[in-house]
Design an enzyme around this catalytic site. Structure first.
Site, mmCIF file in Angstrom:
data_model
loop_
_atom_site.group_PDB
_atom_site.id
_atom_site.type_symbol
_atom_site.label_atom_id
_atom_site.label_comp_id
_atom_site.label_asym_id
_atom_site.label_seq_id
_atom_site.Cartn_x
_atom_site.Cartn_y
_atom_site.Cartn_z
ATOM 1 N N GLU A 1 -2.425 -64.076 -72.844
ATOM 2 C CA GLU A 1 -3.263 -64.253 -71.654
ATOM 3 C C GLU A 1 -4.737 -64.441 -72.011
ATOM 4 O O GLU A 1 -5.453 -65.205 -71.353
ATOM 5 C CB GLU A 1 -3.114 -63.050 -70.713
ATOM 6 C CG GLU A 1 -3.882 -63.246 -69.405
ATOM 7 C CD GLU A 1 -3.532 -62.233 -68.337
ATOM 8 O OE1 GLU A 1 -4.273 -62.159 -67.342
ATOM 9 O OE2 GLU A 1 -2.525 -61.525 -68.496
ATOM 10 N N ARG B 1 -5.929 -65.975 -74.681
ATOM 11 C CA ARG B 1 -6.075 -67.370 -75.103
ATOM 12 C C ARG B 1 -6.015 -68.306 -73.902
ATOM 13 O O ARG B 1 -6.737 -69.291 -73.813
ATOM 14 C CB ARG B 1 -4.971 -67.720 -76.111
ATOM 15 C CG ARG B 1 -5.256 -67.260 -77.535
ATOM 16 C CD ARG B 1 -3.991 -67.219 -78.361
ATOM 17 N NE ARG B 1 -3.226 -66.013 -78.103
ATOM 18 C CZ ARG B 1 -1.932 -65.890 -78.349
ATOM 19 N NH1 ARG B 1 -1.251 -66.909 -78.830
ATOM 20 N NH2 ARG B 1 -1.315 -64.772 -78.110
#
Length: 301
Positions: A96, A98
């Site tokens: 999440e 990234r």
């Protein structure tokens, strides 16, 4: 450089395959599933939705900006993981930070591993993968352990094998959830450490927990100082303290042995012993479940 270009082109080719209605892959047995499942595919960010099972709830804005800057310069080194929901529709399983950083940068596509999993598998994958990360605070880890136990119906012993942690470690994290919510928040915000929290757990009354917590924060007490403060509150007051006198007479072998037993059993252990070496071991329990757990460890049955 040529290899990287070829890999990127392959990912885009697979992305086009997923957008073809005639190749709507729903299971591992479908045509062309082997070309997509488990491979890195360039997916449109707008085709990915957030995972409702995501255990992480705190995101450091500064760290997110640093990651976004890194992605802007170097691209995404580690692909995210998604599961296929419907035609050209996916849900985030892990990655999440990234994903969020990529949206900050303004990327339109993101490299992703594709899996086909039901909700329970998705929850388990998300929780287990996030538990392995180093930047979760102790309360987030504890909540993730508790969700795995409650929603996947998994025992602490099996959870220990699944996440590669000692059962005693898992127990210590779960005990943090017994702290007053204000103290849990303080731990999440970095005002106190997990060591402080473990000491405060030994205070039964929540009001006393808060009072000691406030003193720990205001006076900047160390973990050892906090442990001594909690111990002093639990000891009987007055000039005559038989329990304390007896404790001083406990031989060193028994004291060291008590610490080892506490760690092994993940339970309180009281030991009394005379200078001659005679004594007794008391292991209190608070429920039938806890008794059965201790019995299984001791007897192996």
């Amino acid at each position: 450089m040529a290899k990287a270009t070829k890999k990127q082109a392959l990912g885009r080719g697979l992305s086009a395959l997923l957008k073809d209605p005639e190749n709507d892959i729903q299971s591992v047995s479908d045509k062309n599933a082997d070309k997509v499942i488990g491979n890195v595919v360039e997916l449109e960010i707008d085709s990915i939705e957030m995972n409702p099972f995501q255990p992480r709830s705190n995101f450091n804005d500064e760290a997110l900006e640093e990651l976004a800057s890194s992605i802007r310069e170097l691209g995404i080194i580690q692909p995210i993981t998604v599961r296929k929901l419907d035609f050209n529709k996916f849900q985030l399983v892990s990655g999440e930070r990234r994903y969020r950083a990529s949206k900050l940068v303004g990327l339109e596509t993101i490299p992703a591993y594709i899996r086909i999993a039901n909700d329970q598998e998705s929850l388990e994958m998300a929780l287990v993968e996030n538990i392995q990360r180093q930047d979760l605070d102790p309360i987030e880890i504890a909540l993730s352990y508790q969700r795995l136990i409650d929603e996947i119906q998994i025992t602490q012993e099996k959870l220990s094998d699944r996440v590669g942690k000692k059962r005693s470690t898992i127990t210590n994290y779960l005990r943090l959830l017994k702290l007053h919510p204000i103290i849990q928040t303080g731990m999440r915000d970095g005002f106190i450490s997990m060591g402080h929290g473990r000491a405060l757990i030994n205070i039964d009354k929540k009001k006393e927990q808060i009072a000691v917590y406030e003193k720990v924060v205001s006076d900047g007490l160390s973990v050892r100082e906090t442990e001594r403060l909690v111990k002093s509150l639990k000891e009987p007051q007055g000039e005559s303290n038989p329990t304390k006198k007896e404790a001083k007479k406990v031989p060193s072998f028994a004291t060291k042995g008590a610490d080892a037993l506490k760690e092994y059993l993940s339970a309180k252990v009281d030991i009394t012993a005379s200078a001659s070496g005679k004594g007794k071991i008391v292991i209190p329990f608070h429920s039938e479940e806890e008794f059965q757990r201790i019995k299984k460890i001791v007897t192996g049955e």
